[in-house]
Write a protein that holds these residues in place. Sequence first.
Motif: not given
Length: 122
Positions: A1, A3-5, A7-8
């Motif tokens: 989770m 990591r996704k933030i 990346l965004y």
Amino acid sequence: MLRKIILYVVLFLGIFTAGYFAFLYNASYSEGLRSGELIKFSNKGVVFKTWEGELSQGLSGNKIFAFSVLDNDSQVIEDLKNLQGQYVKATYVERYRTFPWWGETRYFVTKVEKEKSPIFGK
């Protein structure tokens, strides 16, 4: 989770930065004409050589219009070299910002013509 933030956030910052620089490269704040005696035109700089000039717009030289010329405007550069010391009319574009490889000012002359001096009639 997490990591996704990250990346965004990185993706958003990259798109924002690219959009900002694309805007600065293509947008102009204003366009216009200035007339005066061409008192200075030179190629200067240490890392980035840029073309810089000045028009005197007053009798005592107290009103100076400083401008830059982009390197790819070779005809404008030649015209300014030939019109040194004469009364000219310059068409310019004012940018929001400048880059070190463009010039020192936000005003970029795109066309120059010799004009009759209102004082001396030449």
